[in-house]
Design an enzyme around this catalytic site. Structure first.
Site, PDB file in Angstrom:
ATOM      1  N   ASP A 182      -3.782  -1.039   5.330  1.00 16.53           N
ATOM      2  CA  ASP A 182      -4.272  -0.561   6.610  1.00 16.53           C
ATOM      3  C   ASP A 182      -5.780  -0.399   6.613  1.00 16.53           C
ATOM      4  OD1 ASP A 182      -4.298   1.468   4.842  1.00 16.53           O
ATOM      5  OD2 ASP A 182      -3.072   2.857   6.002  1.00 16.53           O
ATOM      6  N   ASP A 208       0.860  -1.157   0.000  1.00  9.62           N
ATOM      7  CA  ASP A 208       0.000   0.000   0.000  1.00  9.62           C
ATOM      8  C   ASP A 208       0.913   1.228   0.000  1.00  9.62           C
ATOM      9  OD1 ASP A 208      -2.418   1.233   0.218  1.00  9.62           O
ATOM     10  OD2 ASP A 208      -2.280   1.382   2.395  1.00  9.62           O
ATOM     11  N   ASP A 230      -8.544  -3.045   2.336  1.00  8.38           N
ATOM     12  CA  ASP A 230      -7.437  -3.956   2.089  1.00  8.38           C
ATOM     13  C   ASP A 230      -7.689  -5.346   2.640  1.00  8.38           C
ATOM     14  OD1 ASP A 230      -5.920  -1.951   0.913  1.00  8.38           O
ATOM     15  OD2 ASP A 230      -5.231  -1.238   2.862  1.00  8.38           O
TER      16      ASP A 230
END
Lengths: 326, 1019
Positions: free
Chosen positions: B712, B371, B716
């Site tokens: 996070d 990410d 996700d």
């Protein structure tokens, strides 16, 4: 604004893509098996007759896989043939080396030992007692006076046992002094004391070749295990007592069941070739038939011979039963 | 340069977002039809639909009814495997089933004996009992270790109870958020978490942070108008669990609990199956090998025993012995402890491992899908560049921003800094005097906070300066004006003029200016300076940064005297012909440790892919600055630009890097995605949706890669679950992400992953060593049974003694191997291949079983024969002595020297033999643990004393053996005896040979890499 392709993605190929993963262990096994059957070995891509799958090789692989287990074979299969030959060669050499190493260390170890006496006698500080004849299985005699078959074997066994003690066989042996150790540490070859059968009285077999069995007075011989260098203290004797049953008398020969000190110490099979082990005969004199007695014999009179070990039932003692029927 | 990018400041308008295309699929996961209309309905219709009143709210009674119908407004926790199932799994998994079989065989053997003879020895019964105890204890141990690591996380996921301000019966109540029901009217304000999915009814400057849902790091406006037909894009919907950053709003609850968008994503996550971890697969493979060997040898020798006319009962007992010897009983415990030790070590380095097995997974990772926000970047807007005096200056974007090296002597800077400081509504929360500037909590918008901190760092004490420049009036930012303005008194008591300061979207600011300040002098805004402005704006925008323009004007004293009354409504002050001062660009900068970590990943053969919800340009800029796209590699678009040809004509193979947006990804077939993943080494996915993350992870997994995913947000969590190892962020991460992940990064720092990878690789190597160590003595335990059956010698080692090796002397040394340092730089080699680089390969099995194992057995037998020979039984006599030796009624068995032995005396000698063999194996295992320290290096290169635990292990081996041999072991069932001192040293020569031989092996492996020896002997 509905993204259709994503819907398709989620509904369509996500699942099939995930499915083989879940089943991969089984598949890997399956595929290895398929390889086993179909694929030629790396160094023999084509067989002698030009066929792509040489039969003998196939069988060999199959056999090997069975021997090693399927799981093992799938890693083993990756090893090439030349490599396998080298591996065999290597292991031949390696095990040759190991054999040599073992032989060498054993040889060194044996060099430190004497042929005549074992280095230690840690487990046999005190001797066990055994009886002759010995019933098969547990020590329970079951005698029937009217059926000689029940004791004929015992008589034979006793005869066999006493053969060594016959006068003829002891002619060249020494008549030793009673009551003292026959020390001969520095004497070679070692001499042996005579054990006279006469001392066994009615059980000597000299007068009664049947050792009292047909008469209901069976003789049982008690001997003490040989231990090299054992020197009993005091005056060791074998004392037998009736534990159960009343109408029997026990008579021990020699008198009081004495084991004369002149038979000690023992110097071992190699040095003390003709050694005669002292024996005590016990005559069980049944007063009436149809009864069972249990008898225990113990070594007594010698502080260094133990006769009361919880775990070893034969250390300095022996217990047996006799039932006599008519 | 894309228009959307240049207008970042203006990106709060719906225009940009309507084309940004976050892909919200309407699939079975998202039946949008259910509330497709809620955002379009008028308030009247809404009131009807939910039976509520906008002003009065629900009645308490009605609310209670709905609560009873719909259940509380909470996410149902993911289905947990019941503890008892977890426990039972430990009891029957792996080797345990073999041991159960052994125990059952023991009981059967005892029953057979007992049925024949009531006084049968209890040995088999005891052994069966001991086996069951062993299985249960090791099972409980493994379960405990697992549970311990899971518990750490459990504390994490405990939700803080949140309250919501709700209007019911026309009155405001503060109630727990889980009591909210459909139709409730709630009020939210800055700092609140939105307590359910709500339709916004009124809004005063309400901005929300949707990043946990969409990955967009920019605040989003919420208003009551419908801005998009898709409810998920429309601005009048607030989503459960997102945060309201500022402003206030009221809204009507339209979805609660699992029916909220977040709830749906969470349930998507739980519907994604979790893969078996690579180490679990490896251990399974290993268990199969060992079990295969155990069962096949057991059966073969069972048949041999039957053929040799042994009683069936004896054959069964042999079978038990063979199984017992083959099963490394202590291994499960050793592996679990090693893994949890590593987990502990990783926790110290901020990687908290939830699932013990994930420790190793990280080591075999070959692709990391990271990410961007918060993981690669600091997740806070920071001043990156300044443009004034026609020059771009770089600001320090590191975590502390201490080294601001740009030129601060220019008079332009003085003016610019004043605007930055004054035209800013953000404030530090009070009571943070001792907190470092960068850690202070700021009330206000992210950009304003960045500027506040920047001025605080550069100039110091902003609040005091603001006081000196009293604010007279201000116009806050709004999406129509796209600027922010305030008018201040100056801090110079002699200067009675007012200062008007303004900041905003650069092009809008420039429109309002007629002059530009160069080196402190106002100059007319001519063509060349506009050109310079455009170039700077383009360049900074191209870096993916958010650009702000700043201008000011000193109001003439005569027109605007002291007592002039400024009016915001009528705008009775000039807002044109201002003086342009400069540009400041902001970015969420990469963490300073990340570039290094990315390089390390590269050299470790790990591909780092960025997957973000953010804009492609920002994503690419960050990717470049952290090295995910390396300096010299180009994307197809870059090549096209350089060669000045259309994108379609570029040979795609030439481009190492690729930036793929969610829109492009949407159009791709799985094959195209595979091709993309295979052909580009440096990939950035931007503007991706949760589902697309999942698709990307699956694409990577199709490449046979082991995929780590960091994330996070709630968005996700499906990908985290799908990944071979999901890594959640500990600070910024949502609970859903933490639940779905296998590992939590406590400091949210990408570089912690690298240390994790290192530990993971190390533990894989060390597990190899542990297993090699453990397997070796299995042969030394097995051979005695085989010789016993075939050559009829008294049994060299008893089953209990075997258990004491496996679970006693060997445990601590094998765990100590987990502390072994790496032999070479493990971060310089490729990740292991899932299928080829196995934990237990044939080299390891053959070397341990057939070489060192056999060597150990020979050593053991040497000790065994020595004991028997020295006590009177020479080897030749022992052969086929078994029937007499084990005959209970034979109490005058003659030895080689003519002595006679009672049964118990022989038995005692046999136990001494067991003890001697046990000690011999122990002594050789000391050598074994030393040689297992390394696989290729010499033990001396590795340092004999570097790993202290090895020596603790060796000491433990000796101490346990001494305790067993002296006194404690004479407990009847254990059958150990006190050994003469010299027997302890009988196997020492063999131990030395083991050491020398292994050094020789390693020497050849080192000197002839790639040779036959290397291939066969290196495990």
């Amino acid at each position: 604004m509905v993204p259709r392709s994503v819907c398709l993605t989620l509904a369509g190929w996500v699942r099939p893509a995930a499915a083989p993963k879940g089943t991969s262990p089984e598949r890997s096994l399956g595929s290895s098996f398929a390889e086993l059957l179909l694929l030629p070995g790396p160094s023999e891509a084509v067989g002698a007759d030009g066929s792509p799958f040489p039969r003998n090789r196939l069988l060999w692989r199959l056999r090997e896989s069975v021997a090693l287990g399927d799981r093992f074979s799938d890693i083993w299969d990756t090893v090439s043939l030349t490599s396998r030959r080298l591996i065999l060669l290597f292991y031949l050499a390696f095990y040759g080396f190991l054999a040599a190493l073992f032989t060498f260390t054993m040889w060194v170890m044996l060099q430190t030992l004497s042929d005549e006496t074992p280095k230690y006698r840690d487990q046999i500080s005190s001797p066990g007692l055994t009886i002759v004849p010995k019933p098969p299985g547990a020590l329970e005699f079951s005698l029937n006076i009217s059926k000689p078959a029940t004791y004929e074997n015992y008589i034979d066994a006793i005869k066999e046992f006493l053969r060594e003690y016959e006068g003829k066989k002891q002619e060249h042996l020494l008549q030793c002094r009673n009551g003292t150790f026959f020390e001969q540490d520095n004497i070679f070859p070692k001499k042996t004391c005579k054990f006279s059968l006469e001392t066994l009285g009615p059980c000597s077999g000299l007068n009664d070749v049947n050792f009292g069995y047909p008469d209901g007075n069976p003789c049982i011989f008690v001997k003490m295990n040989r231990i090299i260098g054992l020197r009993p203290q005091g005056e060791p004797r074998i004392v037998c007592a009736v534990k159960e049953g009343t109408e029997v008398n026990l008579a021990t020969f020699p008198k009081d069941g004495r084991l004369d000190l002149m038979y000690f110490p023992y110097y071992g099979k190699k040095l003390h070739v003709n050694y005669r082990q002292p024996v005590v005969a016990l005559q069980v004199q049944f007063q009436s038939y149809n009864q069972e007695v249990s008898i225990e014999c113990k070594i007594e009179g010698s502080p260094n011979l133990r006769n009361q070990d919880e775990r070893d039932k034969f250390l300095g003692r022996v217990a047996f039963k006799i039932s006599l029927t008519q | 340069m894309s228009e959307a990018r240049l207008g970042l400041w203006s990106s709060m308008t719906s225009k940009v977002h309507s084309c940004s295309g976050i892909l919200w699929p309407e699939s079975s996961f998202f039946p949008l039809s259910q509330w497709l209309y809620d955002h379009r309905l008028s308030t009247k219709e809404l009131e009807e639909k939910y039976g509520t009143n906008i002003l009065q709210g629900l009645t308490n009674m009605r609310a209670a009814e709905i609560l009873a119908r719909d259940g509380p407004n909470v996410l149902s926790p993911p289905k947990e495997t019941p503890e008892i199932i977890k426990f039972l799994k430990q009891m029957i998994g792996g080797f345990s089933s073999l041991l159960w079989a052994g125990a059952v065989l023991c009981f059967i053997a005892y029953l057979i004996e007992f049925s024949k003879d009531k006084s049968a020895s209890l040995d088999n019964l005891y052994l069966g009992g001991v086996l069951i105890v062993v299985v249960i204890l090791t099972g409980m141990f493994a379960y405990y270790q697992e549970a311990k690591s899971t518990n750490i996380i459990a504390s994490f996921t405990k939700m803080i109870p949140r309250n919501a301000l709700v209007i019911r019966n026309g009155e405001k109540y503060e109630i727990p958020a889980e009591h909210l029901v459909l139709g409730d009217i709630v009020e939210i304000k800055g700092g609140d978490q939105i307590p359910a999915d709500i339709r916004i009814l009124t809004s005063q400057g309400c901005k929300v942070d949707n990043s946990s849902l969409t990955g967009e790091s920019e605040p989003q406006f919420r208003s009551c108008e419908v801005t998009h037909e898709n409810p998920l894009e429309s601005k009048n919907i607030g989503f459960y669990s997102t945060t309201c950053l500022e402003g206030t709003a009221t809204g009507m609850v339209i979805n609660t609990g699992d029916r909220t968008v977040i709830g749906r994503i969470a349930s998507l996550a739980s519907s994604v199956g979790h893969e078996k971890t690579p180490i679990a697969i490896e251990i399974e493979h290993f268990v199969h090998i060992v079990a295969g060997v155990a069962v096949s040898i057991g059966i073969v020798f069972f048949i041999i025993a039957i053929c040799m006319k042994y009683r069936v009962l004896d054959a069964v007992i042999f079978l038990i012995g063979i199984i017992l010897a083959n099963v490394p009983e202590g291994l499960v415990a050793a592996v679990t402890v090693s893994l949890s030790l590593t987990a502990k070590r990783m926790a110290k380095k901020n990687c908290l491992v939830k699932n013990l097995e994930a420790v190793e997974t990280l080591g075999s990772t070959s692709i990391i899908c990271s990410d961007k926000t918060g993981t690669l970047t600091q997740n806070r807007m920071t001043v990156a560049h300044l443009w004034f005096d026609n020059e771009i200056y770089q600001a320090d974007t590191s975590e502390n921003q201490k080294d601001q090296i740009f030129d601060q002597s220019s008079a332009t800077w003085t003016s610019l800094s004043k605007i930055v400081m004054l035209c800013n509504r953000a404030e530090f929360k009070s009571g943070q005097e001792s907190v470092p500037i960068m850690k202070k909590i700021v009330m206000g918008d992210a950009s304003e906070a960045a500027l506040l901190k920047f001025s605080e760092v550069v100039m110091g004490d902003v609040i005091e300066r603001r006081k000196k420049n009293r604010k007279v009036v201000e116009i806050p930012f709004n999406s129509v004006n796209k600027f922010q303005l305030s008018i201040h008194e100056t801090d110079d008591p002699n200067d009675k003029r007012f200062l008007l300061v303004m900041k905003g979207a650069p092009e809008r600011i420039l429109e309002k200016c007629s002059t530009i300040m160069i080196n402190g002098q106002e100059q007319p805004l001519d063509e060349s300076s506009v050109k310079a402005f455009q170039d700077a704006y383009m360049e900074l925008g191209g870096l993916g940064e958010r650009v702000l323009g700043f201008c000011h004007l000193y109001l003439p004293e005569d027109e605007f005297p002291d007592n002039y009354s400024f009016d915001v409504e009528s705008m009775n002050f000039p807002t044109s012909d201002l003086c342009f001062v400069g540009l400041i660009s902001l970015i969420d900068p990469p963490r300073s440790t990340v570039p290094d970590a990315v390089i390390k990943c590269r050299s470790a053969g790990i591909k780092v892919i960025m997957v973000t919800g953010d804009h492609p340009i920002t994503a690419k800029a960050i990717a470049r600055s952290v090295g995910i796209i390396s300096a010299n590699s180009e994307t197809v678009e870059d090549i096209a630009k350089r060669l000045k040809i259309p994108v379609e004509k570029v040979n795609k193979r030439e481009a190492k890097a690729a930036v793929v947006s969610g829109m492009e990804l949407k159009e791709m077939s799985p094959e195209q995605l595979d091709e993309l993943l295979a052909n580009h080494t440096e990939i950035v996915f931007a503007r991706t949706s949760p589902q697309q993350k999942l698709v990307i992870v699956e694409g990577c997994q199709r490449q046979n890669a082991i995929v780590a995913v960091t994330g996070d947000g709630v968005n996700d969590s499906p990908a985290l679950k799908k990944a071979d190892i999901g890594i959640a962020m500990g600070c910024a991460g949502s609970d859903a992400a933490k639940i779905a992940a296998d590992m939590v990064l406590l400091d949210d720092n990408f570089s912690s992953i690298v240390t994790g990878i290192e530990e993971g690789r190390l533990i894989f190597d060390n597990l190899k060593k542990i297993i090699a160590f453990t397997l070796t003595k299995n042969i030394a335990e097995l051979i005695p049974f085989l010789i016993f059956i075939i050559a009829g010698v008294p049994l060299p080692i008893g089953t209990i003694a075997i258990l004491f090796i496996d679970l006693g002397t060997d445990i601590i040394p094998s765990i100590a191997l987990a502390y072994e340092k790496a032999e070479s730089d493990i971060m310089n080699r490729k990740p292991r291949h899932k299928k080829k680089d196995r934990l237990v390969n044939h080299q390891l099995a053959l070397y341990s079983y057939l070489q060192i194992g056999i060597l150990q057995s020979v050593g053991g037998f040497f000790a065994y024969f020595t004991v028997y020979t020295v006590q009177g039984f020479k080897p030749d006599l022992l052969l086929y002595l078994r029937p007499l030796w084990e005959n209970d009624s034979l109490n005058d068995l003659e030895d080689s020297y003519g002595q006679e032995w009672t049964k118990y005396q022989r038995q005692y000698l046999e136990w001494t033999g067991y003890t001697a063999y046990f000690v011999a194996v122990m002594v050789q295992q000391i050598a074994d643990v030393i040689i297992r320290k390394t696989r290729i290096n010499s033990v001396f290169q590795q340092g004999l004393f570097r790993n202290k635990y090895i020596w603790v292990g060796i000491a433990s081996q000796i101490i346990i053996a001494v305790i067993l041999s002296s006194g404690f072991g004479s407990i009847p069932v254990l059958n150990f005896t006190t050994l003469r001192i010299q027997y302890w040293f009988v196997a020492v020569p063999y131990a030395i040979v083991i050491w020398l031989y292994d050094e020789f092996r390693k020497l050849l492996v080192r000197h002839y890499p790639g040779s036959w020896w290397d291939k066969t002997m290196y495990y």
